[in-house]
Write a protein that holds these residues in place. Structure first.
Motif, PDB file in Angstrom:
ATOM      1  N   PHE A 184       0.859  -1.187   0.000  1.00 35.42           N
ATOM      2  CA  PHE A 184       0.000   0.000   0.000  1.00 35.42           C
ATOM      3  C   PHE A 184       0.895   1.237   0.000  1.00 35.42           C
ATOM      4  CE2 PHE A 184       0.374  -1.681   4.333  1.00 35.42           C
ATOM      5  CZ  PHE A 184       0.930  -0.617   5.012  1.00 35.42           C
ATOM      6  N   TYR A 204      -2.904   5.052  10.181  1.00 32.63           N
ATOM      7  CA  TYR A 204      -2.858   4.662   8.767  1.00 32.63           C
ATOM      8  C   TYR A 204      -2.119   3.339   8.585  1.00 32.63           C
ATOM      9  CZ  TYR A 204      -1.506   4.562   3.863  1.00 32.63           C
ATOM     10  OH  TYR A 204      -1.294   4.168   2.566  1.00 32.63           O
ATOM     11  N   SER A 215      -3.892  -0.202   7.509  1.00 35.83           N
ATOM     12  CA  SER A 215      -3.488  -0.721   6.204  1.00 35.83           C
ATOM     13  C   SER A 215      -2.788  -2.064   6.325  1.00 35.83           C
ATOM     14  CB  SER A 215      -2.570   0.285   5.500  1.00 35.83           C
ATOM     15  OG  SER A 215      -3.213   1.526   5.302  1.00 35.83           O
ATOM     16  N   LYS A 239      -4.087  -5.960   5.248  1.00 36.02           N
ATOM     17  CA  LYS A 239      -3.312  -6.798   4.338  1.00 36.02           C
ATOM     18  C   LYS A 239      -3.018  -8.159   4.942  1.00 36.02           C
ATOM     19  CE  LYS A 239      -1.449  -7.612   0.460  1.00 36.02           C
ATOM     20  NZ  LYS A 239      -2.289  -7.637  -0.770  1.00 36.02           N
TER      21      LYS A 239
END
Length: 296
Positions: free
Chosen positions: A85, A101, A105, A109
């Motif tokens: 990402f 963040y 993220s 994943k």
């Protein structure tokens, strides 16, 4: 009037110097985030600490550590450098937003990848005719759960330097998990600059007596008293030569700290060989930058 202005300038300069010294002597202020969550086939934890102050040193260290976080979590579970990402698009000064963040993220994943792994395992089991119905049911009931424990913590803070330790744990369903991360990262308290090398790596051959003695101390502390001739036969080293660790050395009150990663020079069962060499012994091999930082 000129004398008065001169005194005011001198007083202001002394005040700025005093504030600067006070800031250096104070512990570097930080923000700490503790977080944990789990998905169907994975769990993840975050134990992160970043500088929160607005001074030059804090901002510099924060920016450097934000890069470390991006490098690690942006490639989570990838051993081939694959990025999953984009980097955080905001300011590294916004610690909470940055950590949120990368938390969200990377967790998304690892949750998705572990789901894919579980689906592949299920397909293999169901299609394998060598397994009985009972065996298939047992295998399907207990898939290994992936795990990632991210840790970035301040472990030392003096009036000269600050040390942050990056050390994670990852498990992806194999025989055992492993330790990853960037090791211990040292920064100057004066300007936040990262310390590159504490020793001159080209003189590793001259350091061999110190390195072998350090390893013998490590194994002795683990309850394994041995000689160097016997120990070197079990280590993953060429011709008995002990390399410097790939993780950076870092300072402490007692001397320079050495940590070897799993499998770097020894078997998994041997753990992560670590030892401290006193400054009096290491000083001849230390870089001018390191000596200046430590006041040697």
């Amino acid at each position: 009037m000129k004398l008065k202005n001169c005194l005011l300038v001198c007083a202001s300069a002394l005040l700025l110097l005093a504030v600067s010294c006070e800031d250096v002597r104070k512990p570097m202020e930080t923000e700490i985030v503790h977080w944990a969550d789990s998905a169907a086939h994975a769990y993840m934890t975050m134990d992160a600490e970043l500088p929160s102050g607005q001074g030059k040193a804090a901002a510099s260290v924060r920016k450097e550590l934000a890069g470390v976080i991006d490098d690690i979590l942006g490639h989570i579970t990838s051993f081939e450098g694959e990025r999953f990402f984009p980097p955080f698009g905001g300011s590294p000064d916004d610690v909470q937003a940055l950590l949120a963040y990368y938390r969200d993220s990377s967790f998304a994943k690892i949750a998705a990848l572990s789901d894919e792994d579980a689906a592949e395992r299920e397909k293999y089991i169901l299609e394998d005719e060598d397994f009985s119905a009972e065996e298939k049911a047992e295998l399907l009931s207990g898939f290994p759960r992936w795990g990632y424990e991210f840790s970035l913590r301040k472990i030392d803070d003096t009036d000269r330097y600050v040390v942050f330790q990056s050390m994670d744990y990852i498990y992806m369903g194999g025989a055992h998990g492993g330790i990853t991360g960037r090791g211990c990262l040292t920064f100057s308290k004066e300007d936040g600059a990262p310390v590159g090398d504490f020793v001159d790596a080209s003189r590793a051959a001259e350091m061999q007596p110190l390195l072998t003695a350090g390893l013998l101390r490590y194994y002795a502390d683990c309850g394994y008293d041995t000689t160097w001739d016997d120990l070197r036969e079990s280590l993953f080293i060429d011709d008995g030569f002990v390399p410097l660790p790939s993780w950076p050395l870092y300072p402490s009150e007692d001397g320079l700290n050495f940590i070897y990663q799993q499998y770097e020079i020894a078997s998994y069962a041997d753990g992560m060989p670590a030892f401290v060499v006193p400054y009096a012994d290491m000083e001849p091999f230390m870089t001018p930058e390191a000596k200046a930082l430590l006041g040697l």
